[in-house]
Structure formats: structure tokens, C-alpha cells
Design an enzyme around this catalytic site. Structure first.
Site, PDB file in Angstrom:
ATOM      1  N   HIS A   1      36.311  29.781  40.034  1.00  0.00           N
ATOM      2  CA  HIS A   1      35.687  31.003  40.925  1.00  0.00           C
ATOM      3  C   HIS A   1      34.178  30.736  41.054  1.00  0.00           C
ATOM      4  O   HIS A   1      33.406  31.119  40.340  1.00  0.00           O
ATOM      5  CB  HIS A   1      35.956  32.327  40.617  1.00  0.00           C
ATOM      6  CG  HIS A   1      37.344  32.546  40.551  1.00  0.00           C
ATOM      7  ND1 HIS A   1      38.476  32.227  39.890  1.00  0.00           N
ATOM      8  CD2 HIS A   1      37.965  33.661  41.373  1.00  0.00           C
ATOM      9  CE1 HIS A   1      39.659  32.862  40.204  1.00  0.00           C
ATOM     10  NE2 HIS A   1      39.300  33.738  41.409  1.00  0.00           N
TER      11      HIS A   1
ATOM     12  N   HIS B   1      44.108  29.216  44.911  1.00  0.00           N
ATOM     13  CA  HIS B   1      44.806  29.280  43.618  1.00  0.00           C
ATOM     14  C   HIS B   1      45.722  30.175  43.863  1.00  0.00           C
ATOM     15  O   HIS B   1      45.824  31.161  44.797  1.00  0.00           O
ATOM     16  CB  HIS B   1      44.304  29.358  42.330  1.00  0.00           C
ATOM     17  CG  HIS B   1      43.314  30.844  42.575  1.00  0.00           C
ATOM     18  ND1 HIS B   1      41.805  30.625  43.283  1.00  0.00           N
ATOM     19  CD2 HIS B   1      43.194  31.926  42.068  1.00  0.00           C
ATOM     20  CE1 HIS B   1      41.130  31.615  43.574  1.00  0.00           C
ATOM     21  NE2 HIS B   1      41.982  32.392  42.697  1.00  0.00           N
TER      22      HIS B   1
ATOM     23  N   CYS C   1      45.204  43.953  41.397  1.00  0.00           N
ATOM     24  CA  CYS C   1      45.034  42.655  41.760  1.00  0.00           C
ATOM     25  C   CYS C   1      45.108  41.671  40.660  1.00  0.00           C
ATOM     26  O   CYS C   1      44.586  42.269  39.616  1.00  0.00           O
ATOM     27  CB  CYS C   1      43.840  42.278  42.803  1.00  0.00           C
ATOM     28  SG  CYS C   1      43.671  43.290  44.279  1.00  0.00           S
TER      29      CYS C   1
ATOM     30  N   HIS D   1      46.058  37.495  38.959  1.00  0.00           N
ATOM     31  CA  HIS D   1      46.559  36.183  38.859  1.00  0.00           C
ATOM     32  C   HIS D   1      47.547  35.982  38.037  1.00  0.00           C
ATOM     33  O   HIS D   1      47.604  36.168  36.921  1.00  0.00           O
ATOM     34  CB  HIS D   1      45.437  35.082  38.887  1.00  0.00           C
ATOM     35  CG  HIS D   1      44.114  35.226  39.305  1.00  0.00           C
ATOM     36  ND1 HIS D   1      43.271  36.053  38.785  1.00  0.00           N
ATOM     37  CD2 HIS D   1      43.712  34.599  40.350  1.00  0.00           C
ATOM     38  CE1 HIS D   1      42.132  35.944  39.678  1.00  0.00           C
ATOM     39  NE2 HIS D   1      42.625  35.218  40.486  1.00  0.00           N
TER      40      HIS D   1
ATOM     41  N   GLU E   1      44.739  47.417  33.539  1.00  0.00           N
ATOM     42  CA  GLU E   1      43.866  47.948  34.332  1.00  0.00           C
ATOM     43  C   GLU E   1      43.985  49.452  34.414  1.00  0.00           C
ATOM     44  O   GLU E   1      42.909  50.146  34.478  1.00  0.00           O
ATOM     45  CB  GLU E   1      43.873  47.363  35.908  1.00  0.00           C
ATOM     46  CG  GLU E   1      43.468  46.096  35.833  1.00  0.00           C
ATOM     47  CD  GLU E   1      43.370  45.597  37.483  1.00  0.00           C
ATOM     48  OE1 GLU E   1      43.186  46.551  38.299  1.00  0.00           O
ATOM     49  OE2 GLU E   1      43.620  44.474  37.819  1.00  0.00           O
TER      50      GLU E   1
ATOM     51  N   TYR F   1      44.725  34.372  51.825  1.00  0.00           N
ATOM     52  CA  TYR F   1      43.336  34.722  52.563  1.00  0.00           C
ATOM     53  C   TYR F   1      42.153  34.019  51.605  1.00  0.00           C
ATOM     54  O   TYR F   1      42.341  33.376  50.722  1.00  0.00           O
ATOM     55  CB  TYR F   1      43.107  36.239  52.349  1.00  0.00           C
ATOM     56  CG  TYR F   1      42.513  36.596  50.965  1.00  0.00           C
ATOM     57  CD1 TYR F   1      41.312  36.834  50.512  1.00  0.00           C
ATOM     58  CD2 TYR F   1      43.576  36.747  49.887  1.00  0.00           C
ATOM     59  CE1 TYR F   1      41.026  37.135  49.324  1.00  0.00           C
ATOM     60  CE2 TYR F   1      43.462  37.213  48.459  1.00  0.00           C
ATOM     61  CZ  TYR F   1      41.980  37.303  48.317  1.00  0.00           C
ATOM     62  OH  TYR F   1      41.637  37.612  46.936  1.00  0.00           O
TER      63      TYR F   1
ATOM     64  N   GLU G   1      36.533  33.521  47.453  1.00  0.00           N
ATOM     65  CA  GLU G   1      37.843  33.756  47.071  1.00  0.00           C
ATOM     66  C   GLU G   1      38.766  33.018  47.970  1.00  0.00           C
ATOM     67  O   GLU G   1      38.611  33.203  49.159  1.00  0.00           O
ATOM     68  CB  GLU G   1      38.048  35.329  46.899  1.00  0.00           C
ATOM     69  CG  GLU G   1      39.479  35.592  46.319  1.00  0.00           C
ATOM     70  CD  GLU G   1      39.597  35.040  44.735  1.00  0.00           C
ATOM     71  OE1 GLU G   1      39.819  33.868  44.608  1.00  0.00           O
ATOM     72  OE2 GLU G   1      39.070  35.869  43.840  1.00  0.00           O
TER      73      GLU G   1
ATOM     74  N   GLU H   1      42.929  32.515  47.935  1.00  0.00           N
ATOM     75  CA  GLU H   1      44.260  32.899  47.179  1.00  0.00           C
ATOM     76  C   GLU H   1      45.682  32.630  48.167  1.00  0.00           C
ATOM     77  O   GLU H   1      45.282  32.965  49.063  1.00  0.00           O
ATOM     78  CB  GLU H   1      44.143  34.123  46.569  1.00  0.00           C
ATOM     79  CG  GLU H   1      43.215  34.165  45.409  1.00  0.00           C
ATOM     80  CD  GLU H   1      43.562  35.529  44.672  1.00  0.00           C
ATOM     81  OE1 GLU H   1      43.006  35.776  43.563  1.00  0.00           O
ATOM     82  OE2 GLU H   1      44.240  36.431  45.282  1.00  0.00           O
TER      83      GLU H   1
ATOM     84  N   TRP I   1      40.458  41.561  51.772  1.00  0.00           N
ATOM     85  CA  TRP I   1      42.235  41.211  51.795  1.00  0.00           C
ATOM     86  C   TRP I   1      42.771  42.419  51.973  1.00  0.00           C
ATOM     87  O   TRP I   1      43.924  42.208  52.549  1.00  0.00           O
ATOM     88  CB  TRP I   1      42.517  40.578  50.262  1.00  0.00           C
ATOM     89  CG  TRP I   1      42.132  41.452  48.946  1.00  0.00           C
ATOM     90  CD1 TRP I   1      43.078  42.298  48.500  1.00  0.00           C
ATOM     91  CD2 TRP I   1      40.903  41.584  48.361  1.00  0.00           C
ATOM     92  NE1 TRP I   1      42.610  42.870  47.413  1.00  0.00           N
ATOM     93  CE2 TRP I   1      41.292  42.480  47.376  1.00  0.00           C
ATOM     94  CE3 TRP I   1      39.864  40.749  48.381  1.00  0.00           C
ATOM     95  CZ2 TRP I   1      40.178  42.902  46.276  1.00  0.00           C
ATOM     96  CZ3 TRP I   1      38.929  41.098  47.189  1.00  0.00           C
ATOM     97  CH2 TRP I   1      39.108  42.076  46.284  1.00  0.00           C
TER      98      TRP I   1
END
Length: 512
Positions: A321, A328, A363, A365, A383, A400, A409, A411, A474
Site C-alpha cells: 500500500h 490486490h 472493509c 482483505h 472491527e 476500484y 488504493e 482493489e 469506493w
């Protein structure tokens, strides 16, 4: 060595000393036999570059001069000599080290690009040019320095870093030639215009971004230093440190690259070269890398993917990042209750990536081999302290690119919807989030239509605390697509024919 060839190497040395002082001081730390090859390669590149940049020739004349010089080079390379002493030295070095002809072809191709192209829209576009004008110099130097093949990526990064430093230092001079090497997408994002030749706030913000990008390239180059023989290590470290100091000079001048040219005084170059020359471990003189543990407390592994979403590798989140984040896997999750209300969250303001923006519920990964629905459950728990049973994918093919003033970013980001029930016993208050303050600044339930209208309208939303937060880029893109699935979020279904990226089809099964 005959007199003609000796004269060529002497001339190449003089060209390097006059125009490439950083290369010159770095090469002084090499054995004499290796030093002359560095001078010859630099002089070849410098002469070609000067032909392209010559203000005394028109476009057709510059093209003809470059064509003639390239033809003379290829003739000399194949015959082993040239009437021109510098070309004789360059081809002798190329033949002695069996330098690949393809590298020289890429170099001359890049020089020819400068005859007709004046701007580059994206960083990738600029990298395409720099492959032949800068990274190729790293390719050519590997055999000269006695470096192993494993050092090639680092050598290429160093070539890119050197040239980007030149571009940032020479913005004003390049403008005089009608060229702008700063990517146009960066200029648009920051609202900066080099044509104004003014170091206003927009320009300074742009330069902070580009300098950080430049330093990343230097750090990538640093990874190859330990693989070099000691004297080559000293040469590379000296050149790298000297060139990077130009960035310090740019910063010290408030990023004003218009009114004067950033220079490192010769006395400082000599002092640093002397320090490196006596170091038994010159790699210790390199600056430390970024402290990823502080910036990314959840430094998980992410799956890198290609343009169609197939896995290409795995890397730590903190490593990928940055200013040119590779594509990714990610995901977005919209958590709904039985009434179709959405749990909106605000990302913690000190998060490295998009801090202080309101967005969908969670959000993250997917880890290698993890289903996207399981990843959504994991992040909701981490979270917000929420456990959910039902998760489905509604936008399998969403992706995006978005950016902040410090990073980009990028992804392949399927969108999921999760459900919690407000009818559960109060002893298990699953609809009441318990936000992790390192991840979430605020969280509240709102009618889906309110969030939709905010995303499709002003791009910001007011929270119960009274603050107005910008919406994540996003989520704005996603809401436009989700709205097409119907007004009731509880009834959303994935568009027919859309599939998850191949890297997320665990065991060949599509989660959607």
C-alpha cells in the site's frame, strides 16, 4: 589498450565528471578496471540524451542526429570498434561484459519517444518510458558491478529512483523543452499546474507525494545492496545516498523547483564518498525503512491479483500500500438489520489508508485461501464486535482505484451484504456494535435511503454526533451499482453472470 580506446575512456570519464557527478563519485569507489565501464555507459547515454534535448536543432534534425548516432553505435557494436573514441569505449565495455543488445534497443527507443511525446497521463505510462531510459541502466550495470541476477529488480528500482529524482529537480528545465514528466493524473488530483511555475500549496502537496514515491523506489533498491561485492556495494551506496540528498534539498527549498536547481555541494559529495569508502558495511549507512508496525497494526497478508483477478502472489499489507499500490483482493460489507437499516461506520481518523471517511460497515482483505464471506465475518467481529450468520455476495466483480494525498488504493473488491437480527434476546445484543477505536471512530444505524441519497448526492453524511463526514470513494461507486439492484437492500441479488475474481473461488466454488 590502444591510444584511440584510451582516449575514448578518458573522454567518457570527463563527460561523467562534468554531467553525472553522482555517478562519478560513486564510480571512484570501484576498481579502476570497473570504473571505466561505468564512465563509458554513462557517456553513451548522456550523448544520446543531449542529442534529443538539443535546443539548436529542430525536431527533424534531432531525430536525424539520434538516428545517425544509433546507427553508428550498432555498427560499432557489431564490428567491435568505431572512429568515434567514446563509441569505441562504449562498445568495448558492452562486448567485454556481454551486455544484452535488447537493453540498448530499449534505451534508444526511449530516447526516440522524447522526440514526440511531451506528457504522460499515468504513473504506469511514465514507467513504460522509464523502463528504457532509466531501469535499463540498472540492467546494464549488473554485469559491470559483478552483481548476481537476484539483484536485478533492485538495480532497476535504483535506475528509476535516479531518474525520478532528476524529473522532480528539473521540472522547470523540462518545461522549457515543452515536456512534463510528472504524471498528469497526479497533477489533476492535487490541482497543481507546473505551467504556473509557482510553489503554491497545490504544488507542494503534489511534490510531497512524488518525493515519498521517489523514496519508496530508493528503499526498494536498498534491498539489493547486500548481494553486491564489497566495492560495488560502496559504489552503489554512495551514488544512492548522494542522489537521494537532492530530494532533501528540494524539501529544504519548500519544494520550489522553479526559481533554482537543487544541488548537493561538491564538498558534501566528497565527504560522503570518503565515509562510504572506509565503511566495512556500507549498507549500514542507508536510512531505515518505514516502521510498518506503527502504521499498520494489523499488518496482514493480502493476495495480489492481475487484471482479471487471478492470484499472482502474496505480500504484507504494509509493503504494497503506497503511491503505486498493485491490484490486490479486498472486500466491502454492508451490514443490515431486519428492517433494512444499514450500519454506517467512520474509519478511525489516524488510519493510514482513508482515515476519517464514512463508509459501508466494514472493509478488509481476504487472507490467502479465505472465502470472501468468511473474511467479512472476521472483520465485522474484529472491527465492531458483531457476530453474523448470513453473508452473501451481491457485487462479485466490483473493483476500484482511489487515492489520498499519500497513497493509491487498487482493489478487486467484491461487495457483500450481511444480516443481523434485531429480534434476538437482549442478553445477546448483536445489533449494538462495540467499535475497535483503532479501526472505527463512529458507528450508527441509518435508513438505507439516507445513505444512498448521501452517496448519490453530496458525497458526505452527517452522523448522530453532529459531524459531517466525507463518504469513501469506493462506497460512492458501490452505491450507484447497488441502487440498480432495487430499492430494498434485503432483496438484493448478484447480477446474472457476474462472478468473483478467480483468486476468490476457493476450491473452484464461487461464493456468490
Amino acid at each position: 589498450m590502444n591510444d584511440h580506446l584510451a582516449a575514448g575512456y578518458a573522454r567518457a570519464r570527463a563527460i561523467t565528471r562534468a554531467h553525472g557527478t553522482t555517478y562519478y563519485w560513486g564510480a571512484r569507489l570501484l576498481p579502476r578496471e570497473s570504473r571505466r565501464h561505468v564512465h563509458a555507459i554513462y557517456a553513451l547515454a548522456r550523448i544520446a540524451d543531449d542529442l534529443v534535448d538539443s535546443s539548436s536543432r529542430g525536431g527533424p534534425d534531432r531525430a536525424a542526429a539520434l538516428d545517425a548516432f544509433e546507427a553508428a553505435f550498432w555498427s560499432a557494436l557489431h564490428s567491435g570498434t568505431s572512429p568515434d573514441p567514446v563509441l569505441a569505449a562504449a562498445v568495448t565495455s558492452a562486448r567485454e561484459h556481454r551486455l544484452e543488445e535488447e537493453c540498448f534497443a530499449r534505451f534508444f527507443g526511449a530516447m526516440r519517444t522524447d522526440l514526440t511525446r511531451t506528457t504522460y497521463d499515468t504513473w504506469d505510462d511514465l514507467l513504460g518510458y522509464m523502463d528504457g531510459s532509466a531501469a535499463v541502466i540498472g540492467d546494464l550495470m549488473l554485469p559491470v558491478l559483478g552483481a548476481p541476477e537476484t539483484a536485478r529488480p533492485a538495480a532497476r528500482s535504483l535506475g528509476l529512483a535516479f531518474q525520478l529524482t532528476n524529473f522532480l529537480r528539473d521540472v522547470g528545465e523540462d518545461l522549457d523543452r515543452g515536456r512534463v514528466y510528472v504524471p498528469q493524473e497526479d497533477l489533476r488530483f492535487f490541482g497543481a499546474d507546473p505551467g504556473r511555475r509557482t510553489d503554491d500549496e497545490a504544488w507542494r502537496a503534489l511534490m510531497r507525494f512524488e518525493v515519498a514515491r521517489n523514496r519508496r523506489l530508493y528503499r526498494e533498491a536498498d534491498a539489493g545492496v547486500p548481494a553486491l561485492p564489497l566495492r560495488a556495494r560502496r559504489c552503489v551506496v554512495a551514488a544512492r545516498l548522494l542522489y537521494a540528498r537532492i530530494l532533501d534539498e528540494i524539501e529544504d527549498a519548500g519544494h520550489d523547483v522553479f526559481s533554482h536547481r537543487a544541488r548537493v555541494p561538491t564538498s558534501r559529495k566528497a565527504a560522503l564518498a570518503a565515509r562510504v569508502a572506509v565503511s566495512g558495511n556500507p549498507a549500514r549507512l542507508l536510512p531505515p525503512g518505514p516502521r510498518t508496525a506503527a502504521d499498520w497494526p494489523d499488518d496482514d497478508r493480502v493476495v495480489l491479483v492481475d487484471g482479471v483477478g487471478a492470484a499472482t502472489g502474496v505480500a504484507a499489507k504494509s509493503e504494497v500500500h503506497h503511491d503505486a499500490t498493485p491490484r490486490h483482493l479486498g472486500f466491502s460489507c454492508y451490514l443490515l438489520d431486519d428492517d433494512g437499516r444499514l450500519l454506517v461506520t467512520v474509519r478511525a481518523e489516524d488510519k493510514t489508508s482513508f482515515g476519517g471517511v464514512a463508509t459501508n460497515t466494514a472493509c478488509g482483505h481476504p487472507r490467502p485461501g479465505e472465502r470472501v464471506t468468511d473474511a467479512a465475518r472476521r472483520r465485522l467481529s474484529h472491527e465492531l464486535g458483531l457476530e453474523v450468520d448470513r453473508v452473501r455476495v451481491v457485487l462479485p466483480a466490483f473493483s476500484y482505484v482511489a487515492r489520498t494525498p499519500t497513497l493509491v488504493e487498487n482493489e478487486a473488491c467484491p461487495v457483500t451484504v450481511a444480516r443481523v437480527s434485531s429480534a434476538r434476546p437482549t442478553t445477546h445484543p448483536t445489533t449494538q456494535p462495540i467499535p475497535d477505536p483503532t479501526e472505527v471512530a463512529e458507528a450508527w444505524w441509518t435508513d438505507w435511503r439516507e445513505f444512498r441519497d448521501a452517496a448519490l448526492g453530496p458525497g458526505e453524511i452527517r452522523s448522530p454526533s453532529g459531524r459531517t463526514w466525507p463518504l469513501s470513494p469506493w462506497s460512492v461507486e458501490q452505491v450507484a451499482l447497488l441502487d440498480k439492484l432495487g430499492p430494498d437492500p434485503l432483496a438484493w441479488q448478484a447480477p446474472e453472470g457476474e462472478l468473483l475474481p478467480p483468486a476468490l473461488r476457493v476450491d473452484g466454488v464461487d461464493d456468490a
